[in-house]
Motif scaffolding. Structure first.
Motif, PDB file in Angstrom:
ATOM      1  N   GLN A 181       5.749  -1.686  -5.650  1.00  0.00           N
ATOM      2  CA  GLN A 181       6.276  -3.000  -5.277  1.00  0.00           C
ATOM      3  C   GLN A 181       7.792  -2.905  -5.040  1.00  0.00           C
ATOM      4  O   GLN A 181       8.311  -3.395  -4.037  1.00  0.00           O
ATOM      5  N   ARG A 182       8.522  -2.248  -5.959  1.00  0.00           N
ATOM      6  CA  ARG A 182       9.976  -2.158  -5.828  1.00  0.00           C
ATOM      7  C   ARG A 182      10.378  -1.368  -4.582  1.00  0.00           C
ATOM      8  O   ARG A 182      11.335  -1.714  -3.886  1.00  0.00           O
ATOM      9  N   VAL A 183       9.620  -0.300  -4.292  1.00  0.00           N
ATOM     10  CA  VAL A 183       9.922   0.515  -3.115  1.00  0.00           C
ATOM     11  C   VAL A 183       9.743  -0.323  -1.844  1.00  0.00           C
ATOM     12  O   VAL A 183      10.586  -0.302  -0.937  1.00  0.00           O
ATOM     13  N   HIS A 184       8.666  -1.101  -1.782  1.00  0.00           N
ATOM     14  CA  HIS A 184       8.426  -1.931  -0.594  1.00  0.00           C
ATOM     15  C   HIS A 184       9.473  -3.049  -0.468  1.00  0.00           C
ATOM     16  O   HIS A 184       9.890  -3.391   0.630  1.00  0.00           O
ATOM     17  N   ILE A 185       9.874  -3.608  -1.608  1.00  0.00           N
ATOM     18  CA  ILE A 185      10.904  -4.665  -1.572  1.00  0.00           C
ATOM     19  C   ILE A 185      12.200  -4.080  -0.988  1.00  0.00           C
ATOM     20  O   ILE A 185      12.821  -4.665  -0.101  1.00  0.00           O
ATOM     21  N   ALA A 186      12.582  -2.890  -1.467  1.00  0.00           N
ATOM     22  CA  ALA A 186      13.807  -2.253  -0.977  1.00  0.00           C
ATOM     23  C   ALA A 186      13.699  -1.943   0.512  1.00  0.00           C
ATOM     24  O   ALA A 186      14.635  -2.192   1.287  1.00  0.00           O
ATOM     25  N   ALA A 187      12.547  -1.414   0.938  1.00  0.00           N
ATOM     26  CA  ALA A 187      12.364  -1.045   2.341  1.00  0.00           C
ATOM     27  C   ALA A 187      12.506  -2.283   3.230  1.00  0.00           C
ATOM     28  O   ALA A 187      13.104  -2.220   4.315  1.00  0.00           O
ATOM     29  N   THR A 188      11.979  -3.418   2.782  1.00  0.00           N
ATOM     30  CA  THR A 188      12.011  -4.634   3.588  1.00  0.00           C
ATOM     31  C   THR A 188      13.412  -5.255   3.579  1.00  0.00           C
ATOM     32  O   THR A 188      13.964  -5.584   4.629  1.00  0.00           O
ATOM     33  N   LEU A 189      13.982  -5.383   2.357  1.00  0.00           N
ATOM     34  CA  LEU A 189      15.327  -5.969   2.273  1.00  0.00           C
ATOM     35  C   LEU A 189      16.366  -5.113   2.994  1.00  0.00           C
ATOM     36  O   LEU A 189      17.353  -5.624   3.510  1.00  0.00           O
ATOM     37  N   GLU A 223       0.826  -1.206   0.000  1.00  0.00           N
ATOM     38  CA  GLU A 223       0.000   0.000   0.000  1.00  0.00           C
ATOM     39  C   GLU A 223       0.855   1.250   0.000  1.00  0.00           C
ATOM     40  O   GLU A 223       1.970   1.268   0.522  1.00  0.00           O
ATOM     41  N   ALA A 224       0.281   2.312  -0.557  1.00  0.00           N
ATOM     42  CA  ALA A 224       0.961   3.607  -0.571  1.00  0.00           C
ATOM     43  C   ALA A 224       0.551   4.373   0.675  1.00  0.00           C
ATOM     44  O   ALA A 224      -0.607   4.335   1.075  1.00  0.00           O
ATOM     45  N   ILE A 225       1.509   5.028   1.302  1.00  0.00           N
ATOM     46  CA  ILE A 225       1.166   5.851   2.460  1.00  0.00           C
ATOM     47  C   ILE A 225       0.908   7.262   1.954  1.00  0.00           C
ATOM     48  O   ILE A 225       1.747   7.826   1.236  1.00  0.00           O
ATOM     49  N   PRO A 226      -0.267   7.837   2.259  1.00  0.00           N
ATOM     50  CA  PRO A 226      -0.561   9.172   1.724  1.00  0.00           C
ATOM     51  C   PRO A 226       0.361  10.238   2.326  1.00  0.00           C
ATOM     52  O   PRO A 226       0.866  10.069   3.451  1.00  0.00           O
ATOM     53  N   ASN A 227       0.567  11.300   1.584  1.00  0.00           N
ATOM     54  CA  ASN A 227       1.400  12.430   2.018  1.00  0.00           C
ATOM     55  C   ASN A 227       2.805  12.011   2.448  1.00  0.00           C
ATOM     56  O   ASN A 227       3.337  12.513   3.439  1.00  0.00           O
ATOM     57  N   MET A 228       3.376  11.080   1.737  1.00  0.00           N
ATOM     58  CA  MET A 228       4.749  10.679   2.060  1.00  0.00           C
ATOM     59  C   MET A 228       5.499  10.449   0.747  1.00  0.00           C
ATOM     60  O   MET A 228       4.972   9.799  -0.162  1.00  0.00           O
ATOM     61  N   THR A 229       6.715  10.982   0.673  1.00  0.00           N
ATOM     62  CA  THR A 229       7.499  10.723  -0.533  1.00  0.00           C
ATOM     63  C   THR A 229       8.225   9.384  -0.367  1.00  0.00           C
ATOM     64  O   THR A 229       8.361   8.876   0.748  1.00  0.00           O
ATOM     65  N   VAL A 230       8.703   8.882  -1.500  1.00  0.00           N
ATOM     66  CA  VAL A 230       9.444   7.620  -1.481  1.00  0.00           C
ATOM     67  C   VAL A 230      10.677   7.761  -0.583  1.00  0.00           C
ATOM     68  O   VAL A 230      10.991   6.880   0.219  1.00  0.00           O
ATOM     69  N   ASP A 231      11.347   8.903  -0.689  1.00  0.00           N
ATOM     70  CA  ASP A 231      12.546   9.139   0.108  1.00  0.00           C
ATOM     71  C   ASP A 231      12.218   9.087   1.607  1.00  0.00           C
ATOM     72  O   ASP A 231      12.926   8.427   2.384  1.00  0.00           O
ATOM     73  N   GLU A 232      11.134   9.748   2.006  1.00  0.00           N
ATOM     74  CA  GLU A 232      10.745   9.759   3.432  1.00  0.00           C
ATOM     75  C   GLU A 232      10.438   8.336   3.909  1.00  0.00           C
ATOM     76  O   GLU A 232      10.842   7.917   4.995  1.00  0.00           O
ATOM     77  N   PRO A 237      16.411   5.799  -7.232  1.00  0.00           N
ATOM     78  CA  PRO A 237      16.680   7.224  -7.089  1.00  0.00           C
ATOM     79  C   PRO A 237      15.717   8.124  -7.888  1.00  0.00           C
ATOM     80  O   PRO A 237      15.297   9.171  -7.404  1.00  0.00           O
ATOM     81  N   SER A 238      15.305   7.689  -9.072  1.00  0.00           N
ATOM     82  CA  SER A 238      14.415   8.550  -9.862  1.00  0.00           C
ATOM     83  C   SER A 238      13.016   8.634  -9.237  1.00  0.00           C
ATOM     84  O   SER A 238      12.199   9.454  -9.635  1.00  0.00           O
ATOM     85  N   LEU A 239      12.738   7.798  -8.246  1.00  0.00           N
ATOM     86  CA  LEU A 239      11.401   7.825  -7.621  1.00  0.00           C
ATOM     87  C   LEU A 239      11.390   8.624  -6.317  1.00  0.00           C
ATOM     88  O   LEU A 239      10.322   8.914  -5.768  1.00  0.00           O
ATOM     89  N   TYR A 240      12.592   8.973  -5.779  1.00  0.00           N
ATOM     90  CA  TYR A 240      12.686   9.555  -4.437  1.00  0.00           C
ATOM     91  C   TYR A 240      11.714  10.703  -4.170  1.00  0.00           C
ATOM     92  O   TYR A 240      11.092  10.783  -3.123  1.00  0.00           O
ATOM     93  N   GLU A 241      11.610  11.621  -5.131  1.00  0.00           N
ATOM     94  CA  GLU A 241      10.812  12.820  -4.879  1.00  0.00           C
ATOM     95  C   GLU A 241       9.316  12.584  -5.052  1.00  0.00           C
ATOM     96  O   GLU A 241       8.503  13.447  -4.739  1.00  0.00           O
ATOM     97  N   LYS A 242       8.939  11.419  -5.595  1.00  0.00           N
ATOM     98  CA  LYS A 242       7.520  11.188  -5.879  1.00  0.00           C
ATOM     99  C   LYS A 242       6.731  10.872  -4.615  1.00  0.00           C
ATOM    100  O   LYS A 242       7.242  10.227  -3.694  1.00  0.00           O
ATOM    101  N   GLN A 243       5.464  11.299  -4.621  1.00  0.00           N
ATOM    102  CA  GLN A 243       4.554  10.912  -3.553  1.00  0.00           C
ATOM    103  C   GLN A 243       4.219   9.438  -3.736  1.00  0.00           C
ATOM    104  O   GLN A 243       3.988   8.982  -4.861  1.00  0.00           O
TER     105      GLN A 243
END
Ligand code: ADP
Ligand code: ADP
Ligand code: SF4
Length: 576
Positions: A445-453, A396-405, A429-435
């Protein structure tokens, strides 16, 4: 809105007084003259929004079949449906599969790259393809004599278009054929269910039924495996093959390569740069096509689209790895509502990836949550609690949060800093600034995989990491998982239904068996051979290895190889 025309100010061609980067008149967006641009590569580096891609092609692909506009995506060539055959398409998302599908279904008249001349009929297309294979096809499309039926990619959108029961939906297309199609797909029990109440897997099967019930000359099947477990994938593949008759053809897009291999008679590769350009290769035999894709080289086009080939390890080598325990458990059982899970005693070793195999609804998530201490066993006690990081099946996407945060909150400092291991291979890196809530399914999916790994936990659990990823991203994720486990003192459990992905990542396997929704049991970790043998025996299929790439391939049921392997009780070959 925030663009301050930095590209225009810094472009050396503009600085020399020529109009390379200009303002387009309708939307006032930056436009690049492809004639004047020298391809110096400055503007893509300095654009703060990553809005520009400049590719210096060393191959002239000629005029595209379609281009969406100046500096927009263009597609070169088309896949070709063949009567009496399933033609598979393998390639990255964003390289024009849907565009090709629209063109072949008559929904989009190709402009042959001349985007400023709106095409209202097929005169130019027919002229262009005179004497070529596609001429006959475009001739029938132009006369509305080529009927097509499409199984769309995003089955989760169907409930927005239809709120009645499954039976009503199927009857609205073909009442007479509904019972046999429902039986072949195993959806008789859900016919009275309302479409918005269906699970992802049920929606997939209903979408296949809808597609099959339409009489058509060409069936387009876009990603049939999503939400299905291995048994259901094989059943869907058999069903899709059943759509082929002497006068009909199937074009299938699929990212599960074992399934695509099993399903197809021929293969087109699609490569290019997502959102920038796409090229359809000439047609290949299935084995050669998939091998070329893994190799990263389009032979007939003489074009290398990936720097490194993907090769598979001899699995028996992994069985010799040292077993240093991270966590062990005694036999236990857990009750969840009606459902009971029995687990044998077992142990998870450090620095290994444990693949978790079994159908849906058999207790895989329950088991993983019990190991992570989120569920207490009904009988038996886990001796130690261990910090675990968990990527759920549905991200799931967390509202009001960027990928970097989000990544800063979830990832350990060390992982964020060792960029070559995680962040760069997953192209984050190209996704960091995106909500987060603006990301596509595959990006999330890729962001969550990275966060978990990248978390500090020693035990990592990834539930269906391949979902929503294209073939290339699956290969990258698989490699990333391996790199982490080789470099860090971690144990990674991976639940997935993509057999090639599981074959690539796993050192050992946990095998789930039982009755969906009622009871499940878990065995293992078993070595690859015993684990896969157990699974494949349940499924009634045998798997051999390709001699060149060592990738797993399903034997044709009843073939000499299939019979030999079944007789020898060797459902899964570890060696080529
Ligand atoms: P795929 O199905 O392989 O993911 P698509 O054919 O949907 O690829 O799209 C390829 C690219 O074409 C997209 O990344 C998008 O940038 C571009 N594109 C698609 N439709 C349009 C359109 N109507 N106008 C402009 N660009 C488009
Ligand atoms: P899997 O991960 O293999 O798909 P799960 O472990 O999620 O399977 O679920 C196994 C079974 O347990 C399912 O039939 C599910 O409906 C049931 N189940 C899971 N959690 C609960 C719960 N909290 N209450 C009741 N039943 C549950
Ligand atoms: Fe200008 Fe082309 Fe260089 Fe961009 S890549 S700065 S448009 S010359």
């Amino acid at each position: 809105d925030k663009c301050n025309w930095l590209c225009q100010r810094k472009c050396p061609v503009n600085r020399s007084g020529l109009d390379c980067i200009t303002q387009e008149t309708v939307k006032f967006k930056a436009q690049i003259s492809e004639e004047l641009c020298t391809g110096c590569g400055i503007c893509p580096k300095i654009c703060p929004f990553g809005a520009i891609t400049i590719i210096n092609l060393d191959v002239d692909w000629g005029a595209p079949i379609h281009s969406y506009g100046v500096n927009s995506f263009r597609l070169h060539r088309l896949p070709f449906p063949q009567k009496g055959r399933v033609v598979g398409i393998v390639g990255r998302n964003g390289t024009g599969k849907t565009t090709a599908l629209y063109i072949l279904s008559g929904a989009l008249i190709p402009n042959l790259g001349k985007y400023d001349e709106k095409q209202t009929d097929y005169t130019k297309t027919l002229e262009e393809f005179r004497g070529k294979e596609l001429h006959t096809l475009f001739s029938s499309i132009s006369k509305h004599q080529h009927s097509v039926s499409i199984k769309p990619q995003m089955v989760e959108k169907i409930p927005k278009a239809f709120s009645g029961s499954v039976r009503e939906l199927l009857h609205s297309i073909n009442t007479e054929k509904t019972p046999s199609v429902a039986r072949d797909l195993g959806i008789e029990k859900i016919l009275e269910r309302k479409v918005p109440q269906l699970s992802g897997g049920e929606l997939q099967k209903v979408a296949l039924a809808v597609c099959a019930l339409k009489d058509a000359q060409t069936y387009f099947i876009d990603e049939p495996s999503s939400y299905l477990d291995i048994r259901e994938r094989l059943r869907a593949a058999g069903f899709i093959r059943g759509l082929v008759r002497d006068s009909t053809s199937v074009l299938a897009i699929e990212h599960d390569l074992v399934l695509l291999d099993y399903l197809s008679d021929n293969i087109h590769l699609m490569f290019g740069e997502p959102s920038v350009f796409g090229v359809v290769s000439s047609v290949h035999g299935t084995r050669e096509g998939i091998n070329l894709y893994l190799d990263g080289y389009a032979k007939d086009e003489n074009y290398r689209f990936r720097a490194h080939p993907i090769t598979f390890m001899d699995k028996s080598a992994r069985d010799k790895k040292k077993q240093i325990p991270l966590l062990s458990w005694p036999a236990f059982n857990v009750k969840q509502g009606e459902f009971v899970l029995n687990a044998e005693a077992g142990m998870l070793p450090i620095r290994q990836v444990i693949g978790v195999l079994g159908p849906n609804g058999i207790g895989k998530t329950t088991f993983i949550k019990t190991l992570a201490g989120l569920i207490t066993p009904t009988e038996g006690e886990l001796p130690q609690k261990i910090a675990a990081a968990y990527k759920p099946q549905h991200v799931e996407a967390i509202p009001n949060m960027t990928v970097d945060e989000f990544l800063r909150e979830r990832m350990g400092k060390e992982s964020r800093e060792s960029k070559h291991l995680l962040v760069e291979p997953l192209h984050l890196p190209s996704l960091y600034e995106k909500q987060m809530d603006t990301l596509s399914g595959g990006e999330l999916q890729r962001v969550h995989i990275a966060a978990t790994l990248g978390s500090d936990a020693q035990l990592i659990l990834l539930d269906e990491p391949s979902a929503m990823l294209d073939v290339e991203q699956r290969l990258q994720v698989a490699k990333t998982i391996r790199n982490i486990v080789e470099a860090q003192e971690k144990t990674i459990l991976v639940v997935d239904h993509d057999l090639m992905f599981m074959d690539y990542v796993s050192d050992q396997l946990l095998l789930f068996e039982g009755d969906t929704g009622m009871k499940g049991s878990v065995r293992g970790p078993l070595n690859m051979e015993d684990g896969m043998n157990g699974l494949l025996k349940q499924l009634g299929i045998t798997v051999r290895r390709d001699q060149n790439t060592k990738r797993p391939r399903i034997n044709k049921p009843g073939s000499v190889k299939d019979m030999e392997q079944k007789n020898a009780n060797e459902y899964y070959y570890t060696k080529a």
